[in-house]
Design an enzyme around this catalytic site. Structure first.
Site, short mmCIF file in Angstrom:
data_model
loop_
_atom_site.label_atom_id
_atom_site.label_comp_id
_atom_site.label_asym_id
_atom_site.label_seq_id
_atom_site.Cartn_x
_atom_site.Cartn_y
_atom_site.Cartn_z
N GLU A 1 -4.96 1.89 2.83
CA GLU A 1 -4.94 0.69 3.70
C GLU A 1 -4.99 1.09 5.17
OE1 GLU A 1 -3.07 -2.54 6.15
OE2 GLU A 1 -2.45 -0.46 5.93
N ASP B 1 -0.26 4.45 1.00
CA ASP B 1 -0.53 5.49 2.00
C ASP B 1 0.26 5.24 3.28
OD1 ASP B 1 -2.22 3.18 2.44
OD2 ASP B 1 -3.33 4.33 3.93
N HIS C 1 0.83 -1.22 0.00
CA HIS C 1 0.00 0.00 0.00
C HIS C 1 0.86 1.26 0.00
CE1 HIS C 1 0.29 1.01 4.39
NE2 HIS C 1 0.35 -0.29 4.57
#
Length: 407
Positions: free
Chosen positions: A175, A80, A78
């Protein structure tokens, strides 16, 4: 090692902190900026079917170069970083040949990574560590995973003599706010199984996670002038305190570990007239998980009997489940990862995830997805660090899994 470290340093320069109060997808613009950059790099290195959709999901394919019948494997990370702390203007610091002592992250602000607080750091004496400067998180969760997957793909493209099946990769947004799998197109991804590269300590392998539920409570009080309140007032704050005291005192995060579950109060705001509370409920065992939810319901029912129906309103929803039940039928994916970790010279550590991952949700969407280590420690805060050798070992494990399946 240099390639994975350089990629990591590049990706942490992007501010991709997710925002749980946003209704947008992705929740922050910075994630789309990084998604487009990753797609550009993937095309440049020679991956095919590279796409970024409107929600910032990046997908790409490395086509097979063998005639053998080999499963299609996915690798997912992910983009983020956690909302807990800023991920803007990250200033990584290198600690070379670490000597086992406290590390001064920021002299001016007196921020020190202390051995007594984080004793596991002594496992890395003599290694090179990347730390923060104490003012932001580092972003190893999960930009280390992104860098490790990118480096592995680049290696396979640059070494066509290494035979492999079709490999799919995906980078997801949001996420950290629990939305990483919300718009993941499993059909488009089209892998037989996958691995998230989103774990911690070098050598870790995870295929069990919590069953999880979220609880929102609204308590309605009855406000009466305190001078004449006897037998009339219902103080919603007091009812909230009573509710909390009716739950098992030691079954909380700060007193549990391993496979133990808990009730965790995450918000408590109120006045005499109205109080709002939020909990999360977690347990690995599905039966115990259901029992915990039943306990919460029973507490609410008891208080409503005492103070009047409707005093306490309960909203409870399941968030995700333990992926173990979806991974067990294809246990070879765990066994192969275990073997890969051993073959690159590490000791595999199979540990339960005291949390959730995109992989947990994806496993229930038809894509069994255990979790591999990134090598990072102390995620989501200023004491986050990652040893550089752990990142190259993560790349080695990805390559080894692909190799083992291609035989």
């Amino acid at each position: 090692m240099e390639a994975v470290v350089n990629k990591f340093l590049k990706y942490i320069s992007f501010d991709t902190k997710s925002n749980e109060d946003s209704n947008a997808h992705p929740s922050t613009e910075g994630q789309m900026v990084l998604a487009k950059e990753l797609a550009r790099e993937l095309k440049e290195m020679g991956m095919i079917d590279v796409s970024v959709d409107s929600k910032a999901y990046v997908m790409a394919t490395l086509p097979a170069n063998t005639e053998n019948h080999v499963p299609t494997i996915g690798f997912i990370a992910h983009m983020d970083t956690a909302p807990d702390m800023s991920g803007k203007d990250v200033k990584p610091q290198f600690v070379e040949n670490y000597d086992g002592k406290d590390i001064i992250l920021n002299k001016e602000k007196n921020i020190v990574l202390k051995v007594k607080d984080f004793p596991e750091i002594k496992d890395y004496i003599g290694k090179t560590l990347i730390t923060t400067d104490g003012t932001t998180l580092l972003g190893a969760d999960d930009k280390a995973g992104v860098a490790e997957i990118m480096t592995a793909m680049e290696h396979l493209i640059n070494h066509p003599e290494i035979k492999h099946g079709t490999v799919k990769i995906a980078f997801t947004p949001d996420e950290e706010i629990g939305a990483g799998a919300d718009y993941f197109d499993v059909e488009k991804f089209n892998a037989d199984f996958a691995y998230t590269v989103d774990g911690g300590t070098v050598g870790e392998l995870e295929y069990e996670n919590f069953n999880a539920a979220g609880v929102k409570l609204t308590i309605h009080g009855r406000n009466v002038h305190p001078g004449s309140a006897k037998d009339k007032m219902i103080n919603s704050i007091t009812v909230g305190n009573e509710l909390h005291s009716m739950l098992p005192e030691n079954e909380v995060p700060e007193h549990t570990e391993g496979y133990e579950g808990f009730y965790h109060i995450v918000a408590f705001n109120g006045t005499v007239e109205e109080t709002k509370m939020q909990y999360i409920i977690r347990d690995f065992d599905r039966k115990k998980f259901e029992e915990r939810k039943a306990t919460m319901q029973k507490v609410v029912d008891t208080l409503n009997s005492k103070y009047g129906e409707g005093t306490v309103e309960l909203q409870m929803n399941d968030q995700y489940y333990n992926m173990k039940e979806k991974v067990e039928p294809v246990h070879h994916i765990v066994d192969t990862a275990f073997k890969a970790i051993e073959e690159v010279g590490l000791v595999p550590k199979v540990v339960p995830i005291r949390g959730g991952t995109d992989g947990a949700r994806l496993s229930f969407m038809g894509l069994p997805t255990p979790n591999l280590f990134t090598g990072g420690h102390n995620f989501h805060g200023k004491f986050e660090f990652i040893p550089t050798f752990a990142m190259s070992k993560a790349v080695d494990v990805i390559l080894k899994i692909i190799e083992l399946y291609s035989k």
